[in-house]
Motif scaffolding. Structure first.
Motif, PDB file in Angstrom:
ATOM      1  N   GLU A   1       0.831  -1.208   0.000  1.00 26.42           N
ATOM      2  CA  GLU A   1       0.000   0.000   0.000  1.00 26.42           C
ATOM      3  C   GLU A   1       0.861   1.252   0.000  1.00 26.42           C
ATOM      4  O   GLU A   1       1.863   1.340   0.698  1.00 26.42           O
ATOM      5  CB  GLU A   1      -0.910   0.008   1.228  1.00 26.42           C
ATOM      6  CG  GLU A   1      -1.708   1.296   1.381  1.00 26.42           C
ATOM      7  CD  GLU A   1      -2.662   1.252   2.562  1.00 26.42           C
ATOM      8  OE1 GLU A   1      -3.075   2.340   3.006  1.00 26.42           O
ATOM      9  OE2 GLU A   1      -2.990   0.146   3.036  1.00 26.42           O
ATOM     10  N   GLY A   2       0.421   2.192  -0.770  1.00 28.13           N
ATOM     11  CA  GLY A   2       0.972   3.532  -0.702  1.00 28.13           C
ATOM     12  C   GLY A   2      -0.114   4.482  -0.247  1.00 28.13           C
ATOM     13  O   GLY A   2      -1.199   4.519  -0.834  1.00 28.13           O
ATOM     14  N   SER A   3       0.162   5.223   0.808  1.00 33.11           N
ATOM     15  CA  SER A   3      -0.848   6.108   1.392  1.00 33.11           C
ATOM     16  C   SER A   3      -0.458   7.562   1.188  1.00 33.11           C
ATOM     17  O   SER A   3       0.680   7.951   1.468  1.00 33.11           O
ATOM     18  CB  SER A   3      -0.989   5.835   2.892  1.00 33.11           C
ATOM     19  OG  SER A   3      -1.269   4.473   3.132  1.00 33.11           O
ATOM     20  N   VAL A   4      -1.393   8.349   0.709  1.00 35.48           N
ATOM     21  CA  VAL A   4      -1.230   9.796   0.559  1.00 35.48           C
ATOM     22  C   VAL A   4      -2.171  10.442   1.562  1.00 35.48           C
ATOM     23  O   VAL A   4      -3.364  10.150   1.551  1.00 35.48           O
ATOM     24  CB  VAL A   4      -1.590  10.241  -0.878  1.00 35.48           C
ATOM     25  CG1 VAL A   4      -1.629  11.753  -0.972  1.00 35.48           C
ATOM     26  CG2 VAL A   4      -0.621   9.645  -1.875  1.00 35.48           C
ATOM     27  N   ASN A   5      -1.643  11.294   2.445  1.00 31.93           N
ATOM     28  CA  ASN A   5      -2.507  11.809   3.506  1.00 31.93           C
ATOM     29  C   ASN A   5      -3.260  13.075   3.133  1.00 31.93           C
ATOM     30  O   ASN A   5      -4.052  13.584   3.921  1.00 31.93           O
ATOM     31  CB  ASN A   5      -1.715  12.035   4.796  1.00 31.93           C
ATOM     32  CG  ASN A   5      -0.566  13.002   4.619  1.00 31.93           C
ATOM     33  OD1 ASN A   5      -0.143  13.272   3.504  1.00 31.93           O
ATOM     34  ND2 ASN A   5      -0.046  13.510   5.723  1.00 31.93           N
TER      35      ASN A   5
ATOM     36  N   ALA B   1       1.385  19.072   1.733  1.00 31.02           N
ATOM     37  CA  ALA B   1       1.857  18.335   2.915  1.00 31.02           C
ATOM     38  C   ALA B   1       1.376  19.021   4.187  1.00 31.02           C
ATOM     39  O   ALA B   1       2.177  19.419   5.040  1.00 31.02           O
ATOM     40  CB  ALA B   1       3.376  18.236   2.875  1.00 31.02           C
ATOM     41  N   PHE B   2       0.057  19.144   4.351  1.00 31.41           N
ATOM     42  CA  PHE B   2      -0.486  19.860   5.501  1.00 31.41           C
ATOM     43  C   PHE B   2      -0.141  19.173   6.821  1.00 31.41           C
ATOM     44  O   PHE B   2      -0.013  19.832   7.848  1.00 31.41           O
ATOM     45  CB  PHE B   2      -2.012  19.979   5.363  1.00 31.41           C
ATOM     46  CG  PHE B   2      -2.435  20.829   4.203  1.00 31.41           C
ATOM     47  CD1 PHE B   2      -2.349  22.203   4.278  1.00 31.41           C
ATOM     48  CD2 PHE B   2      -2.907  20.257   3.035  1.00 31.41           C
ATOM     49  CE1 PHE B   2      -2.735  23.009   3.215  1.00 31.41           C
ATOM     50  CE2 PHE B   2      -3.297  21.040   1.971  1.00 31.41           C
ATOM     51  CZ  PHE B   2      -3.214  22.417   2.048  1.00 31.41           C
ATOM     52  N   SER B   3      -0.010  17.868   6.798  1.00 33.70           N
ATOM     53  CA  SER B   3       0.385  17.128   8.006  1.00 33.70           C
ATOM     54  C   SER B   3       1.491  16.138   7.659  1.00 33.70           C
ATOM     55  O   SER B   3       1.468  14.982   8.057  1.00 33.70           O
ATOM     56  CB  SER B   3      -0.819  16.405   8.626  1.00 33.70           C
ATOM     57  OG  SER B   3      -1.484  15.604   7.668  1.00 33.70           O
ATOM     58  N   GLY B   4       2.469  16.616   6.903  1.00 29.99           N
ATOM     59  CA  GLY B   4       3.595  15.777   6.521  1.00 29.99           C
ATOM     60  C   GLY B   4       3.350  15.048   5.213  1.00 29.99           C
ATOM     61  O   GLY B   4       2.300  15.196   4.579  1.00 29.99           O
ATOM     62  N   LEU B   5       4.348  14.277   4.800  1.00 31.47           N
ATOM     63  CA  LEU B   5       4.256  13.452   3.598  1.00 31.47           C
ATOM     64  C   LEU B   5       4.293  11.976   3.991  1.00 31.47           C
ATOM     65  O   LEU B   5       5.137  11.568   4.786  1.00 31.47           O
ATOM     66  CB  LEU B   5       5.420  13.748   2.646  1.00 31.47           C
ATOM     67  CG  LEU B   5       5.399  15.103   1.928  1.00 31.47           C
ATOM     68  CD1 LEU B   5       6.736  15.346   1.234  1.00 31.47           C
ATOM     69  CD2 LEU B   5       4.253  15.166   0.922  1.00 31.47           C
ATOM     70  N   PHE B   6       3.386  11.201   3.437  1.00 30.86           N
ATOM     71  CA  PHE B   6       3.364   9.762   3.687  1.00 30.86           C
ATOM     72  C   PHE B   6       4.205   9.062   2.601  1.00 30.86           C
ATOM     73  O   PHE B   6       5.263   9.528   2.224  1.00 30.86           O
ATOM     74  CB  PHE B   6       1.927   9.252   3.707  1.00 30.86           C
ATOM     75  CG  PHE B   6       1.196   9.518   5.003  1.00 30.86           C
ATOM     76  CD1 PHE B   6       1.800  10.199   6.045  1.00 30.86           C
ATOM     77  CD2 PHE B   6      -0.101   9.082   5.183  1.00 30.86           C
ATOM     78  CE1 PHE B   6       1.133  10.443   7.244  1.00 30.86           C
ATOM     79  CE2 PHE B   6      -0.784   9.320   6.366  1.00 30.86           C
ATOM     80  CZ  PHE B   6      -0.174   9.998   7.397  1.00 30.86           C
ATOM     81  N   CYS B   7       3.720   7.928   2.100  1.00 31.96           N
ATOM     82  CA  CYS B   7       4.491   7.094   1.175  1.00 31.96           C
ATOM     83  C   CYS B   7       4.893   7.876  -0.074  1.00 31.96           C
ATOM     84  O   CYS B   7       4.073   8.622  -0.612  1.00 31.96           O
ATOM     85  CB  CYS B   7       3.659   5.891   0.740  1.00 31.96           C
ATOM     86  SG  CYS B   7       3.330   4.713   2.047  1.00 31.96           S
ATOM     87  N   PRO B   8       6.094   7.639  -0.616  1.00 31.30           N
ATOM     88  CA  PRO B   8       7.162   6.805  -0.031  1.00 31.30           C
ATOM     89  C   PRO B   8       8.164   7.619   0.773  1.00 31.30           C
ATOM     90  O   PRO B   8       9.217   7.121   1.136  1.00 31.30           O
ATOM     91  CB  PRO B   8       7.823   6.237  -1.280  1.00 31.30           C
ATOM     92  CG  PRO B   8       7.716   7.345  -2.284  1.00 31.30           C
ATOM     93  CD  PRO B   8       6.407   8.055  -1.996  1.00 31.30           C
TER      94      PRO B   8
END
Length: 505
Positions: A309-313, A353-360
């Protein structure tokens, strides 16, 4: 005719849907719930409000069924799908929550991560090898540890082992079954358990050494079952005695709803975030390239299917932010605005990136930036840049999959954003693959229904499910003439990512 009730409890709202065997929606009800933010980076939900909205939606369904002359007895089973990682803690005896639920996107546990990493090093535990998940604010375990260190009521209840610690599915199961003679059911399924960072992907059980790292007694956790199995029976009127036979996290339910039963079949759901899952089969392979490894689904008496899984927040969140700034009336109006322009994003790069960056990337220190603004930048340009940003985040994930030998010539998609004609074309062009949109928009709820129907005997096997959910699809192919533009855009995107890092205070 047999019917299946499906409860879809999401980050911003709850849906309850009645499906027939052939995946047709017969009745539907939806209620939003409050987003509680008490401080920057905090996001909470009221567990009682969530359960209350579920009950209200179920009541709506009963009334709609009465008007359609459908008897409650024709409902054969119920499935539940829900937002994942969100933590709920409640008193085992009374069923009363001890605090608000801490939502998956909440980042209050950031400072806890250094402590967790130190403990893991000392114990010589490779947590990603065990759980498929890197250290991140995203997952449930560190949220629980934060509560233990900051909420005296929770800490005391855990010490005395008088509370239940669970994800939203186990909370709803507990409440929906609470009036049965044998008491409430405190259970979860393998997909939701695999998102806590307390679950061993190899043994499909709670990992005792990780429970010690996070100071969580196993007695406070739910028992774990296959996604398609018997979880108990509903005890609230008028649905009492309807068996709950399917439970899955929302993204895994969507994977099942898209019939991604074969190895390397993929789907991407676009909601608050974006979640790309690829079925990697029944042999566990842990990703080391920024992707998550998780349980895709498990049927009764069968081996689990795993997924990467790749998650984009930040997907729908980015567009909602632009609406909040009054750049457009609504997301639905976005295509009309973009139609008035012919210069796409006009050189603007938006890193949401309001609350950081997820994958990868996994950079909680990243923050949103907009680059390339000029006096000629229009609101339509910003909207288009947001669409490109969502698609580019998906492309980052697919690039990792390609390096691991996974090709995705067709991407099944669902979620509100994919109703945008412009977004579907932008996505297809950037990922250079066909984008497949089904007529069925409630794919997540459908997945939970199909899991429930399989265990209840409505479907005899996966092949029958495929036959029953056949429907027309819209296919968008990438435009070869746009590939030069997309190549240049990807280069600018990667350079811009660097500009978003180390901005968190």
């Amino acid at each position: 005719m047999s019917y299946i009730l499906s409860i879809d409890q999401g980050t911003t709202s709850t849906r309850v849907i009645l499906f027939d065997k052939y995946s047709q929606i017969i009745c539907i009800s939806r209620r939003k719930h409050e987003q509680i933010s008490t401080s920057q980076g905090y996001l909470e939900h009221s567990p009682e409000e969530i359960y209350g909205k579920v009950v209200l939606c179920m009541t709506d369904i009963a009334q709609q069924m009465k008007r359609k002359h459908i008897d409650i007895s024709q409902i054969q089973c119920c499935g539940i799908t829900c937002q994942r990682e969100t933590v709920v803690v409640w008193d085992r005896a009374t069923g009363v929550p001890l605090c608000n639920a801490i939502v998956w996107s909440d980042m209050r546990n950031m400072d806890i991560l250094q402590l967790v990493e130190a403990r893991l090093r000392k114990a010589n535990i490779d947590i990603q090898q065990r759980t498929g998940l890197p250290i991140s604010t995203y997952f449930s375990a560190s949220k629980v540890l934060w509560l233990l260190q900051n909420d005296e009521l929770v800490a005391e209840a855990v010490k005395n082992k008088t509370c239940c610690i669970g994800t939203v599915d186990s909370w709803l199961l507990f409440k929906l079954t609470q009036y049965n003679e044998n008491g409430p059911q405190f259970k979860t399924d393998v997909t939701n358990a695999s998102r806590t960072q307390l679950f061993d992907l190899q043994t499909l059980t709670w990992a005792e050494d990780l429970l010690q790292i996070f100071e969580i007694p196993q007695e406070c956790l739910a028992s774990i079952q296959p996604s398609s199995s018997d979880f108990g029976v509903i005890s609230i009127k008028p649905f009492q005695q309807i068996p709950i036979t399917g439970v899955a996290g929302d993204q895994q339910a969507s994977l099942f709803g898209h019939c991604c039963f074969e190895q390397f079949s993929s789907k991407c759901t676009f909601g608050t975030g974006a979640f790309l899952l690829t079925n990697i089969g029944q042999e566990l392979q842990i990703s080391r390239d920024g992707l998550l490894t998780t349980v895709g689904f498990q049927l009764q008496n069968e081996k689990a299917f795993y997924a990467q899984e790749g998650s984009v927040n930040s997907a729908g969140t980015a567009l909602e932010w632009l609406v909040k700034l009054n750049l457009t009336n609504s997301i639905d109006n976005m295509d009309k605005m973009i139609d008035t322009q012919n210069n796409k994003s006009n050189g603007v790069i938006f890193i949401p990136a309001f609350s950081g960056l997820f994958c990868p990337h996994w950079r909680p220190d990243a923050r949103a930036v907009i680059l390339g603004l000029t006096l000629g930048t229009s609101s339509a340009n910003l909207m288009y840049a947001a669409l490109e940003a969502i698609a580019l985040q998906v492309e980052d994930i697919l690039e990792v999959l390609r390096k691991n030998g996974v090709q995705t010539p067709i991407m099944a998609v669902d979620g509100g954003i994919v109703n945008s004609v412009h977004f579907r074309q932008v996505l297809s062009n950037i990922i250079k693959a066909k984008v497949e949109l089904r007529d069925m928009v409630e794919v997540t709820a459908l997945g939970a229904a199909l899991l429930a129907g399989l265990q209840a005997g409505i479907y005899k096997d996966l092949d029958e499910i495929r036959q029953c959910v056949k429907e027309d699809v819209k296919v968008v192919d990438f435009q070869e003439e746009e590939q030069h533009y997309c190549t240049k855009l990807k280069e600018k995107w990667q350079k811009s990512i660097e500009r978003s890092l180390n901005l968190a205070e």
